[in-house]
Each structure stands twice: as structure tokens, then as C-alpha cells.
Design an enzyme around this catalytic site. Structure first.
Site, PDB file in Angstrom:
ATOM      1  N   HIS A  53       0.676  -1.111   0.056  1.00 41.33           N
ATOM      2  CA  HIS A  53       0.049  -0.028  -0.043  1.00 41.33           C
ATOM      3  C   HIS A  53       0.776   1.279  -0.182  1.00 41.33           C
ATOM      4  O   HIS A  53       0.663   2.168  -0.590  1.00 41.33           O
ATOM      5  CB  HIS A  53      -1.055   0.057   1.248  1.00 41.33           C
ATOM      6  N   HIS A  77       4.124   7.495   4.742  1.00 48.03           N
ATOM      7  CA  HIS A  77       2.927   8.315   5.269  1.00 48.03           C
ATOM      8  C   HIS A  77       2.194   7.600   6.232  1.00 48.03           C
ATOM      9  O   HIS A  77       1.507   7.984   6.890  1.00 48.03           O
ATOM     10  CB  HIS A  77       1.818   8.605   4.029  1.00 48.03           C
ATOM     11  N   GLU A  81       1.442   6.418  12.286  1.00 43.65           N
ATOM     12  CA  GLU A  81       0.233   5.749  12.828  1.00 43.65           C
ATOM     13  C   GLU A  81      -0.095   4.063  12.944  1.00 43.65           C
ATOM     14  O   GLU A  81      -0.333   3.792  13.717  1.00 43.65           O
ATOM     15  CB  GLU A  81      -0.943   6.549  11.966  1.00 43.65           C
ATOM     16  N   ASP A  82       0.437   3.600  11.893  1.00 45.49           N
ATOM     17  CA  ASP A  82       0.314   2.232  11.728  1.00 45.49           C
ATOM     18  C   ASP A  82       1.440   1.288  12.001  1.00 45.49           C
ATOM     19  O   ASP A  82       1.236   0.120  12.220  1.00 45.49           O
ATOM     20  CB  ASP A  82      -0.224   1.872  10.387  1.00 45.49           C
ATOM     21  N   ASP A 143      -2.705   8.311  -1.649  1.00 44.57           N
ATOM     22  CA  ASP A 143      -3.074   7.216  -0.632  1.00 44.57           C
ATOM     23  C   ASP A 143      -4.472   6.938  -0.838  1.00 44.57           C
ATOM     24  O   ASP A 143      -4.910   5.636  -1.068  1.00 44.57           O
ATOM     25  CB  ASP A 143      -3.056   7.882   0.751  1.00 44.57           C
ATOM     26  N   ASP A 265     -19.913  12.920 -26.465  1.00 48.34           N
ATOM     27  CA  ASP A 265     -18.467  12.897 -26.267  1.00 48.34           C
ATOM     28  C   ASP A 265     -18.060  11.450 -25.274  1.00 48.34           C
ATOM     29  O   ASP A 265     -17.370  11.333 -24.728  1.00 48.34           O
ATOM     30  CB  ASP A 265     -17.915  14.115 -25.467  1.00 48.34           C
TER      31      ASP A 265
HETATM   32 MN    MN Z   1      -2.296   4.937   3.651  1.00 51.39          MN
END
Ligand code: MN
Length: 496
Positions: A53, A77, A81-82, A143, A265
Site C-alpha cells: 500500500h 505516510h 500511525e500504523d 493514498d 463525447d
Molecule cells: Mn495509507
């Protein structure tokens, strides 16, 4: 556990960048290795390694054309947090700038999305961080692009729908505001079937049904078009087909009684030419050989869309019963239409120098992306109440805009429903505070007049003229409302 992710190579990313320096490459390699170690052993709902990811996020940023700092921050990123990396450690390794970006994205948090109105807290955070550095928003979008493209892997249907809905209501409009057309289309199309399952199936079936017939006309036209170009000695012209994204097609279909025959279109022919002059020359060649549909010739080069989009559009009768839309633009305009604000990060020598001598309107990034400075305004107003913040934000980012001009031809972008009073205050407080009247397209109008697209608006002033309480009923933008109130308050105080 390197064997887990053999296909993910940092080289693929650095190779795709435009002349990265050795320093750029070193930074990206370092962030790649750091993130890989930090997320080791973690898995996504689908069972794949979590690192996939963050790698995809960094890769998306490279694809948008972002700089090495942003790509590195993309890899990192989710580390705070993770992966429970300590902020100080991250700072020691990567410095303040990257930590700011990572924290900005992290802070957006994982609040449950219940629609724009109830999402105030995380929106505040998003706008505060974005106002300081637009790259925070771009990382968040990269993300989100990966998350929404892998929603199938998510076990909970309610959560899939919530993420998809948030993507349609919040992130896709923001991508559009940044001029990132390709990203906007991708976000919407990934999210569409998760929010409107039946509608997606309907649109999909309609396209399949219509496509073969439409393509036949288009291909036939394409061959004669290339012959015509050769006859006129036009060289270095690239053509391709642009298939309309499902979600934007659905939105358009709703405006046309769901009648796909009214959508011209569905697939458009896109023509990329070397110079600005070539754009108009090609348009002339096309109209010399095929009949255009009245009212469908659009010059977005002379009059770009508020998000900066530039192109010439025309729709012609192919002569065998078909109708085809053609979009003509230079390579540069094309790149900007696809990548928007990200394209300003891509060129090292600077956007301004590169475009010198071209259309003056392409030049001024800040003018084109006026809403970025409006973000700063918003930040100020966050101290005020939530209702005003939400109203302002919706008006600025999610509602339709009108595009009007000053008598000098300067474009001004306002929310739909805006009046001359709104316009005056958007231009300058002084202009608003001394406004005597307004002329639209040469004619005097009432101050309550609702501005229309392409109106030319002239504000007349007099030293003796000032706002009255009635003005509050005749303007809709929070900025005008606030300034009129401020003026009236001041008057009251000095009278006391
Ligand atoms: Mn993420």
C-alpha cells in the site's frame, strides 16, 4: 522477508522520474527501505503485505510527477500511525519537511465519514495542513487512490461504501479543484460501483451497447481526418481516443434524461499538436471539411476553466450519420489537464520560465489556482463557527462556480448565485466599501443581479457610497457577508 514483495522495486520509481539527481534517488531509496522495515509483517485486509500500500502511494506520486520529497513522504505516510515509528526517530532520519508532510497526512485521521456536514473536524485538519503545504493533500489523494482501487479486498460492505462515498463527495472534487483530471476520473470510477451499484451496471451496459456503433463512425472519421491533415502539410500531430469515464458519463446522462444518444463525447478524438497556433489551425481545417454542431465550439484556451483546463473542443457531423467530439490542445496543455497542480512540481527549471512567450493565462499559477489562497482565508475563519466554515468550504470547493470577467478581461471565479457585491469584495475590500453600482455587459444592473458565466462586470465607485444593511440580503459569499458586517459594525461604533 524480502521474498514477499519481489515485484516492488524502487528503481521502477526513480526511472520514471524526470532527471532525478543522485540526492533525489538516495532519498527515495532510503524512504523505501525504512518503510519496508517499519511495516514488516503487517498485512492489509486482503492478506497482502501492508508495504504494498505505501509503495503504491509513492508510485502514484511519482506517476503524478511529484518531487522526491513528496514521493519519500508517500512511502512513509503510514509509519507514524500504523507502524508506530517514533516521530523523533523519523525526524532524525528524514528531517522536518518530511515529518511535516507525514504528520499532515496522519492527522487527517481515521474519523468515521458521515457526509460533509458531519466531517468538520477532519476537514479542518485537512485544510489547515493543505493551506500550509499543498503536498499534504496530494499525498492524501495518492493514498486514497490506492485504497479505493483495492476496495474489493475489504471485508465489510458498509466500510467499502463509506470509503467510496467519501471519495466521491470529498476527494474527487478536490482532485478536480487541483486540475488533476486523470486522478479525478480514476477516483470516481473506482468508487462508483461501490456507492451506486445498479446505476453503475446500467451505465456500463449502455456503453457496451452503444460503443461499437460509435467507434465505427469515429474510426472512419479518424482516417479521413489524418488524410486532411496531410493534405494541409500538418506534421507531428498525435491523435488518440478518449473514452468518457463511467461516473462522469452517469452524471451527464442524468441531465439528458438518461438518453445516451444525446451524449456526443462518449468517445472523443483527442488531437495533440506542437504549438498554440496549431490548435486553431487544426480547428480551421476541421471546420473547413466537416459541419460543426452549432453551440458546441468551446475555446478553453482563450478562456480556461477555473481549474486551469485548456483545450479547444468542437463537435462535428461525420457525414455518415455520426457525430464526433474533437479536443485539440498542445502537449503542455494536455499534461496540465491530466496532472494539474502536480505538473508544476515536475519541471525543475520552473514553470514560469518554461512558458514565457506563451499565453499569458497559462503563466500565473497562483491566479489560476486562486482557491489556494482562499484556503488561507478559510484557515482564518476556522476560529469562527462551524456553520460558517462549512458553508464557506462548500461554496469554495464543492459547488458550481461562475466565471466572469473584469472590463480588462481578467477572469474571476465565484460561486453560483454570486452578485456584483460579491465580486467587488472578492476583488478588493475598498472596491466593495465604495461601490456605487454595477454594469454587466455594458448595462446597469441591480446589485441583486445574479452573475452569469462570461458576464463582463464593471463596478463603479463613489467616495460617498457605502454598504447598507440591505446589502447583506444581496450577497452570498462569506467574504462579502463578513466585510459588509464589519463595515456596518464600525459605522455603528463610530456613531456611538
Ligand atoms: Mn495509507
Amino acid at each position: 522477508m524480502t521474498a514477499e514483495t519481489p515485484e516492488l522495486s524502487v528503481k521502477e520509481i526513480t526511472d520514471s522520474m524526470q532527471d532525478p539527481s543522485r540526492k533525489d534517488i538516495a532519498l527515495i531509496e532510503k524512504a523505501f527501505a525504512f518503510a519496508k522495515k517499519a511495516h514488516e509483517g503487517q498485512r492489509r485486509f486482503s492478506g497482502e503485505p501492508y508495504f504494498n500500500h505505501v509503495y503504491a502511494t509513492g508510485k502514484n506520486l511519482a506517476d503524478f510527477g511529484m518531487d522526491s520529497t513528496t514521493i519519500a513522504a508517500g512511502f512513509l505516510h503510514d509509519t507514524l500511525e500504523d507502524a508506530c515509528v517514533d516521530e523523533q526517530d523519523l525526524k532524525k532520519e528524514f528531517g522536518d519537511e518530511i515529518v511535516f508532510l507525514v504528520k499532515g497526512v496522519t492527522k487527517l485521521g481515521k474519523l468515521r465519514y458521515r457526509g460533509l456536514d458531519r466531517h468538520i473536524e477532519s476537514l479542518r485538519k485537512l485544510f489547515i495542513a493543505t493551506a500550509k503545504d499543498i503536498r499534504v493533500l496530494i499525498i492524501k489523494l495518492a493514498d486514497r487512490l490506492h485504497n479505493v482501487s483495492t476496495l474489493e479486498g475489504h471485508p465489510k460492505q458498509a466500510k467499502r461504501k463509506r470509503i467510496a462515498q467519501e471519495t466521491l463527495e470529498l476527494y474527487a472534487p478536490l482532485a478536480d479543484r487541483l486540475g488533476m483530471g486523470r486522478l479525478k476520473g480514476m477516483l470516481e470510477d473506482y468508487a462508483f460501483p461501490h456507492v451506486f451499484e445498479e446505476e453503475f451496471d446500467t451505465v456500463h451496459a449502455m456503453v457496451q451497447d452503444r460503443d461499437a456503433d460509435h467507434k465505427k463512425h469515429l474510426e472512419k472519421f479518424h482516417r479521413s481526418f489524418l488524410k486532411e491533415l496531410a493534405k494541409h502539410g500538418m506534421k507531428n500531430i498525435k491523435t488518440s481516443y478518449r473514452v468518457k469515464h463511467h461516473y462522469s458519463l452517469w452524471k451527464k446522462l442524468k441531465r439528458y434524461d438518461m438518453d445516451i444518444d444525446k451524449i456526443y463525447d462518449l468517445t472523443a478524438l483527442r488531437v495533440i499538436v506542437p504549438t498554440l497556433e496549431d490548435c486553431y489551425r487544426i480547428l480551421g481545417i476541421i471546420h473547413g471539411s466537416w459541419h460543426p454542431l452549432p453551440g458546441r465550439i468551446k475555446d478553453y484556451i482563450a478562456l480556461p476553466k477555473p481549474n486551469g483546463y485548456q483545450s479547444l473542443h468542437t463537435t462535428i457531423f461525420t457525414g455518415d450519420g455520426g457525430i464526433v467530439e474533437i479536443q485539440i490542445r498542445t502537449k503542455q496543455m494536455h499534461h496540465e489537464a491530466e496532472f494539474g497542480i502536480a505538473s508544476h512540481f515536475a519541471y525543475k527549471e520552473g514553470f514560469f520560465s518554461r512558458f514565457t512567450g506563451q499565453s499569458r493565462k497559462v503563466l500565473d499559477v497562483s491566479k489560476k489556482m486562486k482557491w489556494i489562497s482562499q484556503l488561507l482565508d478559510l484557515q482564518e475563519q476556522m476560529k469562527e463557527n462551524d456553520g460558517e466554515f462549512i458553508k464557506n468550504m462548500k461554496m469554495n470547493f464543492f459547488e458550481d462556480r461562475v466565471f466572469v470577467f473584469t472590463p480588462n478581461g481578467d477572469p474571476i471565479d465565484l460561486p453560483k448565485g454570486a452578485t456584483p457585491i460579491d465580486l467587488a469584495y472578492v476583488v478588493h475590500s475598498d472596491l466593495g466599501d465604495h461601490m456605487a453600482g454595477a454594469k454587466v455587459n455594458g448595462k446597469l444592473v441591480n446589485l441583486k443581479y445574479v452573475l452569469q458565466n462570461d458576464d463582463i462586470v464593471e463596478i463603479t465607485t463613489k467616495d460617498s457610497c457605502h454598504p447598507t444593511p440591505k446589502w447583506l440580503e444581496s450577497c452570498i459569499t462569506p467574504v462579502a457577508q463578513r466585510k459588509v458586517k464589519y463595515y456596518l459594525q464600525k459605522q455603528k461604533e463610530s456613531a456611538e
